[in-house]
Design a protein around this motif. Structure first.
Motif, PDB file in Angstrom:
ATOM      1  N   GLU A 134       0.842  -1.172   0.000  1.00  0.00           N
ATOM      2  CA  GLU A 134       0.000   0.000   0.000  1.00  0.00           C
ATOM      3  C   GLU A 134       0.889   1.237   0.000  1.00  0.00           C
ATOM      4  O   GLU A 134       1.877   1.297   0.726  1.00  0.00           O
ATOM      5  CB  GLU A 134      -0.951   0.030   1.205  1.00  0.00           C
ATOM      6  N   ARG A 135       0.532   2.184  -0.834  1.00  0.00           N
ATOM      7  CA  ARG A 135       1.351   3.394  -0.957  1.00  0.00           C
ATOM      8  C   ARG A 135       1.078   4.372   0.166  1.00  0.00           C
ATOM      9  O   ARG A 135       1.965   5.134   0.562  1.00  0.00           O
ATOM     10  CB  ARG A 135       1.093   4.068  -2.301  1.00  0.00           C
ATOM     11  N   SER A 136      -0.129   4.378   0.679  1.00  0.00           N
ATOM     12  CA  SER A 136      -0.453   5.307   1.755  1.00  0.00           C
ATOM     13  C   SER A 136      -1.471   4.688   2.705  1.00  0.00           C
ATOM     14  O   SER A 136      -2.288   3.850   2.305  1.00  0.00           O
ATOM     15  CB  SER A 136      -0.984   6.629   1.196  1.00  0.00           C
ATOM     16  N   ILE A 137      -1.399   5.105   3.960  1.00  0.00           N
ATOM     17  CA  ILE A 137      -2.297   4.609   4.997  1.00  0.00           C
ATOM     18  C   ILE A 137      -2.842   5.824   5.738  1.00  0.00           C
ATOM     19  O   ILE A 137      -2.071   6.645   6.260  1.00  0.00           O
ATOM     20  CB  ILE A 137      -1.553   3.677   5.974  1.00  0.00           C
ATOM     21  N   GLY A 140      -6.894   8.662  11.608  1.00  0.00           N
ATOM     22  CA  GLY A 140      -7.067   9.820  12.481  1.00  0.00           C
ATOM     23  C   GLY A 140      -6.731  11.153  11.848  1.00  0.00           C
ATOM     24  O   GLY A 140      -6.256  12.068  12.533  1.00  0.00           O
ATOM     25  N   GLY A 141      -6.973  11.294  10.544  1.00  0.00           N
ATOM     26  CA  GLY A 141      -6.674  12.540   9.860  1.00  0.00           C
ATOM     27  C   GLY A 141      -5.258  12.613   9.302  1.00  0.00           C
ATOM     28  O   GLY A 141      -4.940  13.513   8.527  1.00  0.00           O
ATOM     29  N   TRP A 142      -4.394  11.686   9.698  1.00  0.00           N
ATOM     30  CA  TRP A 142      -3.004  11.643   9.234  1.00  0.00           C
ATOM     31  C   TRP A 142      -2.889  10.689   8.050  1.00  0.00           C
ATOM     32  O   TRP A 142      -3.701   9.782   7.892  1.00  0.00           O
ATOM     33  CB  TRP A 142      -2.076  11.163  10.344  1.00  0.00           C
ATOM     34  N   THR A 143      -1.848  10.876   7.252  1.00  0.00           N
ATOM     35  CA  THR A 143      -1.541   9.955   6.157  1.00  0.00           C
ATOM     36  C   THR A 143      -0.079   9.541   6.259  1.00  0.00           C
ATOM     37  O   THR A 143       0.808  10.396   6.362  1.00  0.00           O
ATOM     38  CB  THR A 143      -1.786  10.609   4.786  1.00  0.00           C
TER      39      THR A 143
END
Length: 241
Positions: A134-137, A140-143
């Motif tokens: 996965e390229r991004s997770i 809680g508003g964060w990446t």
């Protein structure tokens, strides 16, 4: 033919350098030994290494400085050697991004065992920990950008994250809403058995919380479960390549 792992030893004690180099080579590894940070940089520029054994007490730039420098430029595993064996040295080393620590005086056999565990873990991460999955997770508003290894805050601020903090955060986002004990977190992030008196994982969790603005007394993302461990309580969304 299977490739032989190459270990870089950085220690200003000539006797220790010679001992470790010979012992590692006797046990099937390649080893290069240097005395300081300057020689370490030259060695890294000349060739590829699979792991660095890094002494804390060095002339010029100390081991903590070099550990931070290494972690900024690569994800190469780092084992730190600390003469005093004090908990604060261990905590600082792990916060700087080291994978493990060995207090002096130490057994070459134990160091070899720890090196093998770290190398094995680096090559055998579960599929759900491989960055290409996965390229991004988002949580809680964060990446968390797993390709470039940085965090994007809810307001769009980009912050690099590496070493121990990155591994700890990956563990939490891969196991949301599951209580993870301190022993489990130590094993998953550092590849060793936990010492009952070693509270370095608590320091790392506290440091990660501060980075996320999630203060311990009113944590909303990484909560403490008294007598058990920690749990990430916010929803997690993943985006593939």
């Amino acid at each position: 033919m299977e490739r032989t792992d190459h270990i870089l030893i950085v220690d200003d004690d000539a006797e220790i350098r010679t001992l470790l180099q010979r012992y590692l080579e006797k046990n099937g590894l390649r080893a290069t030994a240097v005395a300081d940070g300057r020689a370490m940089r030259q060695a890294l520029d000349r060739g590829a290494f699979d792991l660095v054994v890094l002494d804390v007490m060095l002339p010029g730039d100390d081991g903590f400085t070099l550990c931070r420098e290494l972690r900024a430029r690569s994800d190469i595993p780092i084992v730190m050697l600390t003469a005093r064996g004090e908990e604060m040295d261990r905590v600082v080393g792990l916060e700087m991004g080291a994978d493990d620590y060995v207090p002096k005086p130490f057994s070459a056999r134990e160091l070899l065992a720890r090196i093998k565990v770290i190398l094995r873990r680096a090559r055998s991460l579960p599929r759900n920990l491989q960055p290409e999955e996965e390229r991004s997770i988002r949580f809680g508003g964060w990446t968390l950008d797993t390709v470039h290894r940085h965090l994007v805050s809810p307001t769009g601020v980009i912050t690099p994250i590496g070493g121990a903090e990155y591994r700890l955060l990956r563990i939490f986002v891969e196991h949301p809403n599951r209580v993870l004990t301190r022993d489990q977190l130590v094993e998953l992030t550092q590849g060793r058995e936990a010492d009952a008196l070693d509270r370095s994982i608590d320091v790392q969790v506290s440091r990660l919380r501060r980075r996320l603005g999630d203060h311990a007394d009113e944590a909303v993302m990484i909560k403490t479960v008294r007598g058990e461990g920690y749990v990430l309580t916010v929803p997690v969304e993943k985006e593939g390549a």
